[in-house]
Design a protein around this motif. Structure first.
Motif, short mmCIF file in Angstrom:
data_model
loop_
_atom_site.label_atom_id
_atom_site.label_comp_id
_atom_site.label_asym_id
_atom_site.label_seq_id
_atom_site.Cartn_x
_atom_site.Cartn_y
_atom_site.Cartn_z
N VAL A 207 -30.06 19.60 51.31
CA VAL A 207 -29.80 21.01 51.63
C VAL A 207 -28.46 21.49 51.10
N LYS A 208 -27.66 20.59 50.54
CA LYS A 208 -26.33 20.94 50.06
C LYS A 208 -26.44 22.03 48.99
N GLY A 209 -25.63 23.06 49.14
CA GLY A 209 -25.65 24.18 48.21
C GLY A 209 -26.63 25.27 48.59
N ARG A 210 -27.53 24.98 49.54
CA ARG A 210 -28.50 25.99 49.98
C ARG A 210 -28.28 26.41 51.43
N PHE A 211 -27.84 25.48 52.25
CA PHE A 211 -27.64 25.75 53.68
C PHE A 211 -26.14 25.80 53.98
N THR A 212 -25.77 26.62 54.96
CA THR A 212 -24.38 26.70 55.41
C THR A 212 -24.34 26.70 56.93
N ILE A 213 -23.57 25.78 57.48
CA ILE A 213 -23.39 25.73 58.92
C ILE A 213 -22.07 26.41 59.28
N SER A 214 -22.06 27.13 60.39
CA SER A 214 -20.85 27.79 60.85
C SER A 214 -20.89 27.86 62.37
N ARG A 215 -19.77 28.20 62.96
CA ARG A 215 -19.71 28.31 64.42
C ARG A 215 -18.76 29.42 64.82
N ASP A 216 -18.99 29.95 66.00
CA ASP A 216 -18.11 30.96 66.58
C ASP A 216 -17.82 30.50 68.00
N ASN A 217 -16.67 29.89 68.19
CA ASN A 217 -16.36 29.33 69.51
C ASN A 217 -16.17 30.42 70.56
N ALA A 218 -15.80 31.60 70.14
CA ALA A 218 -15.65 32.70 71.10
C ALA A 218 -17.00 33.14 71.66
N LYS A 219 -18.05 32.93 70.87
CA LYS A 219 -19.40 33.31 71.29
C LYS A 219 -20.24 32.11 71.73
N ASN A 220 -19.63 30.93 71.71
CA ASN A 220 -20.37 29.70 72.07
C ASN A 220 -21.64 29.56 71.24
N ALA A 221 -21.51 29.71 69.94
CA ALA A 221 -22.69 29.70 69.09
C ALA A 221 -22.42 28.95 67.79
N VAL A 222 -23.47 28.37 67.29
CA VAL A 222 -23.45 27.73 65.97
C VAL A 222 -24.63 28.27 65.19
N TYR A 223 -24.45 28.36 63.88
CA TYR A 223 -25.45 29.00 63.03
C TYR A 223 -25.81 28.09 61.85
N LEU A 224 -26.99 28.30 61.32
CA LEU A 224 -27.40 27.63 60.10
C LEU A 224 -28.02 28.67 59.18
N GLN A 225 -27.29 29.05 58.16
CA GLN A 225 -27.81 29.97 57.16
C GLN A 225 -28.57 29.16 56.11
N MET A 226 -29.83 29.48 55.94
CA MET A 226 -30.68 28.73 55.03
C MET A 226 -31.16 29.66 53.92
N ASN A 227 -30.75 29.35 52.70
CA ASN A 227 -31.14 30.15 51.54
C ASN A 227 -31.99 29.31 50.59
N SER A 228 -32.67 29.98 49.69
CA SER A 228 -33.50 29.29 48.69
C SER A 228 -34.42 28.28 49.36
N LEU A 229 -35.09 28.71 50.39
CA LEU A 229 -35.93 27.81 51.15
C LEU A 229 -37.10 27.31 50.33
N GLU A 230 -37.47 26.07 50.61
CA GLU A 230 -38.55 25.39 49.91
C GLU A 230 -39.60 24.95 50.93
N PRO A 231 -40.85 24.78 50.51
CA PRO A 231 -41.87 24.30 51.46
C PRO A 231 -41.46 23.00 52.14
N GLU A 232 -40.68 22.18 51.45
CA GLU A 232 -40.22 20.91 52.02
C GLU A 232 -39.25 21.10 53.18
N ASP A 233 -38.74 22.30 53.36
CA ASP A 233 -37.85 22.59 54.48
C ASP A 233 -38.62 22.89 55.77
N THR A 234 -39.93 22.97 55.68
CA THR A 234 -40.75 23.24 56.86
C THR A 234 -40.58 22.12 57.89
#
Length: 124
Positions: free
Chosen positions: A64-91
């Protein structure tokens, strides 16, 4: 105890994008490294991405390197995963997890708490 609830999964065409969110409650969120794992049908659960408690350090699976980005917002108690250029293998079902340790853990047994998962389906 830390409770984790994922959201943002769904059906998307190959090449598309999705953003997963994980809302945390319970103990101090900023004390935990956070990770995303996934499990495809008939396969073992695998590491996707992780982020340190501060957000300064991240790690990704090679697939997933180069396609996915993980981030967090500690003020909102949240973590995110932005997934771009998705492929069927990511199912897969994507799981959020919290690790009460420093660094960017990649192993499942490093994690103490898990969410219930959210389904991501990528059509070809």
């Amino acid at each position: 105890q830390v409770q984790l609830v994922e959201s943002g999964g769904g059906l998307v065409q190959a090449g598309g994008s999705l953003r997963l969110s994980c809302a945390a409650s319970g103990r101090t969120f900023s004390n935990y490294g956070m990770g995303w794992f996934r499990q495809a049908p008939g396969k073992e659960r695998e590491f996707v991405a992780a982020i340190s408690w501060s957000g300064f350090n991240t790690g990704y699976a090679d697939s997933v390197k180069g396609r996915f980005t993980i981030s967090r917002d500690n003020a909102k108690n949240a973590v995110y995963l932005q997934m771009n250029s998705l492929e069927p293998e990511d199912t897969a079902v994507y799981y959020c997890a919290a690790a009460g340790r420093v660094g960017v853990p990649r192993r499942q047994y490093d994690y103490d708490y898990w969410g219930q998962g959210t389904q991501v389906t990528v059509s070809s």
